[in-house]
Design a protein around this motif. Structure first.
Motif, PDB file in Angstrom:
ATOM      1  N   PHE A  69      -1.025  -5.994  -5.728  1.00 34.21           N
ATOM      2  CA  PHE A  69      -1.273  -7.247  -5.205  1.00 34.21           C
ATOM      3  C   PHE A  69      -0.517  -8.186  -6.149  1.00 34.21           C
ATOM      4  O   PHE A  69      -0.489  -8.046  -7.291  1.00 34.21           O
ATOM      5  CB  PHE A  69      -2.891  -7.648  -5.650  1.00 34.21           C
ATOM      6  CG  PHE A  69      -3.601  -6.983  -4.763  1.00 34.21           C
ATOM      7  CD1 PHE A  69      -4.569  -7.147  -3.557  1.00 34.21           C
ATOM      8  CD2 PHE A  69      -4.363  -5.622  -5.067  1.00 34.21           C
ATOM      9  CE1 PHE A  69      -5.346  -6.640  -2.752  1.00 34.21           C
ATOM     10  CE2 PHE A  69      -5.346  -4.908  -4.513  1.00 34.21           C
ATOM     11  CZ  PHE A  69      -5.884  -5.597  -3.286  1.00 34.21           C
ATOM     12  N   GLU A  70       0.329  -9.103  -5.414  1.00 36.33           N
ATOM     13  CA  GLU A  70       0.877 -10.190  -6.189  1.00 36.33           C
ATOM     14  C   GLU A  70       0.027 -11.171  -6.706  1.00 36.33           C
ATOM     15  O   GLU A  70      -1.277 -11.145  -6.151  1.00 36.33           O
ATOM     16  CB  GLU A  70       1.971 -11.111  -5.139  1.00 36.33           C
ATOM     17  CG  GLU A  70       3.169 -10.130  -4.989  1.00 36.33           C
ATOM     18  CD  GLU A  70       4.049 -11.135  -4.242  1.00 36.33           C
ATOM     19  OE1 GLU A  70       3.871 -12.254  -3.940  1.00 36.33           O
ATOM     20  OE2 GLU A  70       5.418 -10.601  -4.188  1.00 36.33           O
TER      21      GLU A  70
ATOM     22  N   LEU B 236       0.663  -1.241   0.016  1.00 38.99           N
ATOM     23  CA  LEU B 236       0.047  -0.007   0.022  1.00 38.99           C
ATOM     24  C   LEU B 236       0.713   1.107  -0.089  1.00 38.99           C
ATOM     25  O   LEU B 236       1.744   1.305   0.766  1.00 38.99           O
ATOM     26  CB  LEU B 236      -1.121   0.054   1.336  1.00 38.99           C
ATOM     27  CG  LEU B 236      -1.699   1.432   1.450  1.00 38.99           C
ATOM     28  CD1 LEU B 236      -2.646   1.519   0.443  1.00 38.99           C
ATOM     29  CD2 LEU B 236      -2.276   1.225   2.791  1.00 38.99           C
ATOM     30  N   ASN B 237       0.730   2.052  -0.918  1.00 42.02           N
ATOM     31  CA  ASN B 237       1.216   3.388  -1.008  1.00 42.02           C
ATOM     32  C   ASN B 237       0.108   4.547  -0.722  1.00 42.02           C
ATOM     33  O   ASN B 237      -0.982   4.647  -1.687  1.00 42.02           O
ATOM     34  CB  ASN B 237       1.805   3.716  -2.192  1.00 42.02           C
ATOM     35  CG  ASN B 237       2.617   4.897  -2.515  1.00 42.02           C
ATOM     36  OD1 ASN B 237       2.348   5.863  -1.499  1.00 42.02           O
ATOM     37  ND2 ASN B 237       3.184   5.243  -3.475  1.00 42.02           N
TER      38      ASN B 237
ATOM     39  N   VAL C 231      -2.711  -3.762  -9.855  1.00 43.13           N
ATOM     40  CA  VAL C 231      -2.229  -2.525  -9.236  1.00 43.13           C
ATOM     41  C   VAL C 231      -3.495  -1.962  -9.602  1.00 43.13           C
ATOM     42  O   VAL C 231      -4.376  -1.635 -10.651  1.00 43.13           O
ATOM     43  CB  VAL C 231      -1.278  -2.043  -9.976  1.00 43.13           C
ATOM     44  CG1 VAL C 231      -0.879  -0.500  -9.086  1.00 43.13           C
ATOM     45  CG2 VAL C 231       0.081  -2.853  -9.905  1.00 43.13           C
ATOM     46  N   GLN C 232      -3.923  -1.344  -8.411  1.00 42.91           N
ATOM     47  CA  GLN C 232      -5.330  -0.418  -8.474  1.00 42.91           C
ATOM     48  C   GLN C 232      -5.110   0.827  -7.604  1.00 42.91           C
ATOM     49  O   GLN C 232      -4.296   1.143  -6.642  1.00 42.91           O
ATOM     50  CB  GLN C 232      -6.282  -1.155  -7.947  1.00 42.91           C
ATOM     51  CG  GLN C 232      -6.273  -1.216  -6.053  1.00 42.91           C
ATOM     52  CD  GLN C 232      -7.321  -2.032  -5.600  1.00 42.91           C
ATOM     53  OE1 GLN C 232      -8.204  -2.980  -6.132  1.00 42.91           O
ATOM     54  NE2 GLN C 232      -7.744  -1.806  -4.363  1.00 42.91           N
ATOM     55  N   ILE C 233      -5.858   1.727  -7.818  1.00 41.35           N
ATOM     56  CA  ILE C 233      -6.147   2.963  -7.160  1.00 41.35           C
ATOM     57  C   ILE C 233      -7.341   2.829  -6.162  1.00 41.35           C
ATOM     58  O   ILE C 233      -8.386   2.656  -6.966  1.00 41.35           O
ATOM     59  CB  ILE C 233      -5.857   4.609  -7.999  1.00 41.35           C
ATOM     60  CG1 ILE C 233      -4.677   4.452  -8.563  1.00 41.35           C
ATOM     61  CG2 ILE C 233      -6.422   5.408  -7.111  1.00 41.35           C
ATOM     62  CD1 ILE C 233      -3.474   5.104  -7.605  1.00 41.35           C
ATOM     63  N   ALA C 234      -7.293   2.919  -4.996  1.00 37.02           N
ATOM     64  CA  ALA C 234      -8.582   2.995  -4.159  1.00 37.02           C
ATOM     65  C   ALA C 234      -8.789   4.301  -3.860  1.00 37.02           C
ATOM     66  O   ALA C 234      -8.198   4.796  -3.115  1.00 37.02           O
ATOM     67  CB  ALA C 234      -8.456   1.860  -3.051  1.00 37.02           C
ATOM     68  N   ILE C 235     -10.186   4.994  -4.274  1.00 39.09           N
ATOM     69  CA  ILE C 235     -10.563   6.092  -3.432  1.00 39.09           C
ATOM     70  C   ILE C 235     -11.743   5.807  -2.573  1.00 39.09           C
ATOM     71  O   ILE C 235     -12.715   5.384  -3.002  1.00 39.09           O
ATOM     72  CB  ILE C 235     -10.916   6.937  -4.541  1.00 39.09           C
ATOM     73  CG1 ILE C 235     -10.023   7.096  -5.806  1.00 39.09           C
ATOM     74  CG2 ILE C 235     -11.524   8.347  -4.116  1.00 39.09           C
ATOM     75  CD1 ILE C 235     -10.312   7.928  -7.033  1.00 39.09           C
TER      76      ILE C 235
ATOM     77  N   TRP D  31     -15.177  -7.831  -2.090  1.00 37.10           N
ATOM     78  CA  TRP D  31     -13.638  -8.090  -1.980  1.00 37.10           C
ATOM     79  C   TRP D  31     -12.963  -7.909  -3.428  1.00 37.10           C
ATOM     80  O   TRP D  31     -13.460  -7.751  -4.485  1.00 37.10           O
ATOM     81  CB  TRP D  31     -13.263  -9.698  -1.428  1.00 37.10           C
ATOM     82  CG  TRP D  31     -13.371 -10.673  -2.622  1.00 37.10           C
ATOM     83  CD1 TRP D  31     -14.909 -11.352  -2.563  1.00 37.10           C
ATOM     84  CD2 TRP D  31     -12.791 -11.213  -3.554  1.00 37.10           C
ATOM     85  NE1 TRP D  31     -14.845 -12.197  -3.492  1.00 37.10           N
ATOM     86  CE2 TRP D  31     -13.597 -12.284  -4.317  1.00 37.10           C
ATOM     87  CE3 TRP D  31     -11.487 -10.917  -3.856  1.00 37.10           C
ATOM     88  CZ2 TRP D  31     -12.953 -12.986  -5.264  1.00 37.10           C
ATOM     89  CZ3 TRP D  31     -11.042 -11.629  -5.002  1.00 37.10           C
ATOM     90  CH2 TRP D  31     -11.670 -12.618  -5.658  1.00 37.10           C
ATOM     91  N   HIS D  32     -11.640  -7.505  -3.340  1.00 34.64           N
ATOM     92  CA  HIS D  32     -11.044  -7.572  -4.714  1.00 34.64           C
ATOM     93  C   HIS D  32      -9.584  -7.760  -4.506  1.00 34.64           C
ATOM     94  O   HIS D  32      -8.912  -7.798  -3.276  1.00 34.64           O
ATOM     95  CB  HIS D  32     -11.247  -6.004  -5.227  1.00 34.64           C
ATOM     96  CG  HIS D  32     -11.125  -5.064  -4.233  1.00 34.64           C
ATOM     97  ND1 HIS D  32      -9.718  -4.239  -3.839  1.00 34.64           N
ATOM     98  CD2 HIS D  32     -12.114  -4.471  -3.326  1.00 34.64           C
ATOM     99  CE1 HIS D  32     -10.244  -3.451  -2.771  1.00 34.64           C
ATOM    100  NE2 HIS D  32     -11.428  -3.194  -2.281  1.00 34.64           N
ATOM    101  N   GLY D  33      -8.726  -8.129  -5.507  1.00 35.07           N
ATOM    102  CA  GLY D  33      -7.270  -8.462  -5.471  1.00 35.07           C
ATOM    103  C   GLY D  33      -6.905  -9.059  -6.841  1.00 35.07           C
ATOM    104  O   GLY D  33      -7.813  -8.794  -7.745  1.00 35.07           O
TER     105      GLY D  33
END
Length: 171
Positions: free
Chosen positions: A80-81, A61-62, A141-145, A131-133
């Motif tokens: 996520f790997e 997480l960044n 790779v995702q951006i979560a807002i 859920w997500h991954g």
């Protein structure tokens, strides 16, 4: 005389051949380096490895924006790997997921799992468990807002292997 002309031609052609070979080899090396450093060329850095039990597998997480009194949205880049995923969870103010790279999964309780690809957007409804991954064989790779004005994320049960590997549909 003929030999002299051949030598002249060799003097001209040899540097051209040498330059062409070097250029071709250099491009191949650059291409290999690009592939090997793919994760180093992400839009945002990976961040810190997530060490809590709200995830299965390895994820980073960044935190890009922390919610505060001025803007109550938190924004984070999550890497996520393959095989990594969140627990079931919900958001009192909803969440938006922007897919930046790879192939991921998203599932709402009671619905089929959906494949999410680079460039797609998922809008997670308010208070709906989901859920997500990453997919089983590709990083994601995702951006979560995430809206925080109505409270923090509510973490639920882990996603079982049966749920994770179950049926899926394209978006």
């Amino acid at each position: 005389m003929k030999q002299l002309l051949q030598m002249k031609h060799l003097k001209i052609i040899t540097p051209l051949i040498f330059t062409t070979l070097l250029s071709a080899c250099g491009n191949k090396v650059q291409s290999l380096n690009t592939d090997m450093n793919r994760t180093e060329n992400l839009i945002f850095a990976k961040g810190k490895k997530i060490e809590n039990d709200n995830f299965t597998g390895t994820a980073w997480l960044n935190s890009l924006v922390d919610a505060d009194s001025t803007n109550q949205n938190a924004v984070g880049s999550v890497t996520f790997e393959p095989g990594a995923r969140t627990k079931w969870h919900s958001h009192p103010a909803g969440q938006i997921i922007l897919a930046l790279d790879g192939v991921g999964y998203y599932q709402e309780k009671g619905k089929e799992k959906v494949i999410v690809r680079k460039g797609e957007v998922v809008k997670c409804p308010i208070n709906i468990p989901h859920w997500h991954g990453a997919s089983a064989d590709t990083a994601f790779v995702q951006i979560a807002i995430t809206g925080r004005e109505k409270g923090e994320t509510v973490w639920l049960d882990p996603v079982s292997d049966e749920e994770y590997h179950g049926g899926q549909k394209e978006r």
